[in-house]
Scaffold this active site. Structure first.
Site, PDB file in Angstrom:
ATOM      1  CG  HIS A  36      -7.235   3.956  -2.678  1.00 31.25           C
ATOM      2  ND1 HIS A  36      -6.217   4.213  -3.571  1.00 31.25           N
ATOM      3  CD2 HIS A  36      -7.121   2.656  -2.330  1.00 31.25           C
ATOM      4  CE1 HIS A  36      -5.530   3.112  -3.769  1.00 31.25           C
ATOM      5  NE2 HIS A  36      -6.043   2.151  -3.025  1.00 31.25           N
ATOM      6  CG  HIS A  73      -1.993  -1.090   1.105  1.00 27.47           C
ATOM      7  ND1 HIS A  73      -1.871  -2.298   1.765  1.00 27.47           N
ATOM      8  CD2 HIS A  73      -3.161  -1.151   0.414  1.00 27.47           C
ATOM      9  CE1 HIS A  73      -2.929  -3.048   1.505  1.00 27.47           C
ATOM     10  NE2 HIS A  73      -3.729  -2.379   0.686  1.00 27.47           N
ATOM     11  CG  ASN A  74       4.057   0.876  -2.441  1.00 31.74           C
ATOM     12  OD1 ASN A  74       3.429   1.021  -3.484  1.00 31.74           O
ATOM     13  ND2 ASN A  74       4.786  -0.198  -2.201  1.00 31.74           N
ATOM     14  CG  HIS A  99      -1.704   0.184  -4.122  1.00 29.99           C
ATOM     15  ND1 HIS A  99      -2.368  -0.767  -4.868  1.00 29.99           N
ATOM     16  CD2 HIS A  99      -2.633   0.684  -3.258  1.00 29.99           C
ATOM     17  CE1 HIS A  99      -3.622  -0.852  -4.475  1.00 29.99           C
ATOM     18  NE2 HIS A  99      -3.812   0.024  -3.499  1.00 29.99           N
ATOM     19  CD  GLN A 129      -4.399 -13.496  -6.166  1.00 31.81           C
ATOM     20  OE1 GLN A 129      -4.708 -12.800  -7.128  1.00 31.81           O
ATOM     21  NE2 GLN A 129      -4.448 -13.039  -4.930  1.00 31.81           N
TER      22      GLN A 129
END
Length: 299
Positions: free
Chosen positions: A121, A81-82, A85, A264
């Protein structure tokens, strides 16, 4: 801005010419390349310019650049979450806006909300999800009374950068705990969808942000697989911390129980496919020639 370069710098330093931006950013595989941070900021700038936000909404270029730089500064150096991303999600939103012809269906302000929501976000994401925040009784969980603590925090940081209340509804939609609620609303609206109905448009905007947020599996494998590795690294970091602190271990993050394929299968079957299926009913142009079912018939 230190990370924004003039045309000569772009051509000599990053190899990216601003005039080439729209062609570059419309490619789903464009995120496969390891863009430098300055290049990603330039491409984000191109997206905002190409969608005519600056002219239509009277936004000065310097204001946009300052905003993008502040957003960049508020993403943390964590595995998934960087800022990269953030760039990928925003690029997917930009592509969807073009592919679905939303430029001629929604106002420029609505499109700005969607792109900005994609951009913001996951602001200041700590690398540990909402379940961890609540179980560990973190400051964020206390602050937001255990209600979507991360998403509320992302909104709060966004508000500190740019006070646009409308962004909040789309950012809050990215909390997976609200996934079924939002998808079911969209399913009901989809057969009679009306682009002049404000409620319909708001649900669509949430759906578009959600699709962009979880879109890695819709990209070429060379792009999707490295992102999965980053996500699993962040998941395993959290489950390791949960074990050390004696907290309940999030099952889908436990490195002793989760493999790359198993992580997945259910996500694609129960989250991604239903979401994309409903969206393609409204926008048939998003159908692909070789659907995922052809590649993974067991799904």
């Amino acid at each position: 801005m230190g990370l924004f370069k003039d045309d000569s710098d772009q051509q000599q330093g990053t190899g990216l010419n601003c005039s080439e931006g729209p062609q570059q950013t419309l490619q789903l595989s464009c995120v496969n390349r390891q863009w430098e941070e300055a290049e990603m900021l330039v491409l984000l700038q191109v997206m905002f310019i190409d969608l005519d936000f600056l002219t239509a909404l009277h936004i000065e270029l310097e204001v946009l650049q300052n905003f993008l730089f502040e957003v960049y500064c508020h993403y943390n150096s964590i595995p998934f979450h960087n800022f990269r991303h953030c760039f990928c999600v925003t690029q997917m939103m930009y592509v969807l806006i073009w592919l679905t012809d939303l430029r001629n269906k929604l106002s420029r302000f609505d499109l700005l909300i969607m792109l900005t929501s994609a951009l913001c976000h996951d602001l200041d994401h700590p690398g540990y999800n909402n379940v961890y925040q609540i179980n560990a009784q973190t400051d964020l969980a206390y602050r937001y009374n255990d209600i979507s603590p991360l998403e509320n925090h992302h909104c709060a940081v966004a508000f500190s950068i740019l006070s646009k209340v409308q962004n909040m509804m789309c950012i809050l939609a990215t909390d997976m705990a609200r996934h079924n609620e939002i998808l079911n609303k969209f399913k009901v609206m989809q057969p009679v969808f009306d682009f002049t109905n404000r409620d319909h448009k708001e649900v669509l905007m949430k759906i578009m942000v959600k699709v962009s947020d979880i879109s890695n599996e819709a990209r070429p494998m060379a792009v999707a697989e490295p992102w999965l590795d980053c996500l699993l690294q962040e998941f395993f970091n959290q489950s390791d911390t949960e074990k050390l602190r004696g907290l309940p271990v999030t099952p889908f993050m436990d490195r002793d129980k989760v493999s790359k394929p198993s992580s997945q299968t259910n996500f694609i079957r129960f989250v991604l496919l239903p979401l994309f299926t409903e969206l393609t009913k409204l926008f048939p142009c998003l159908e692909v020639k070789h659907p995922l079912h052809a590649v993974c018939p067991h799904l």
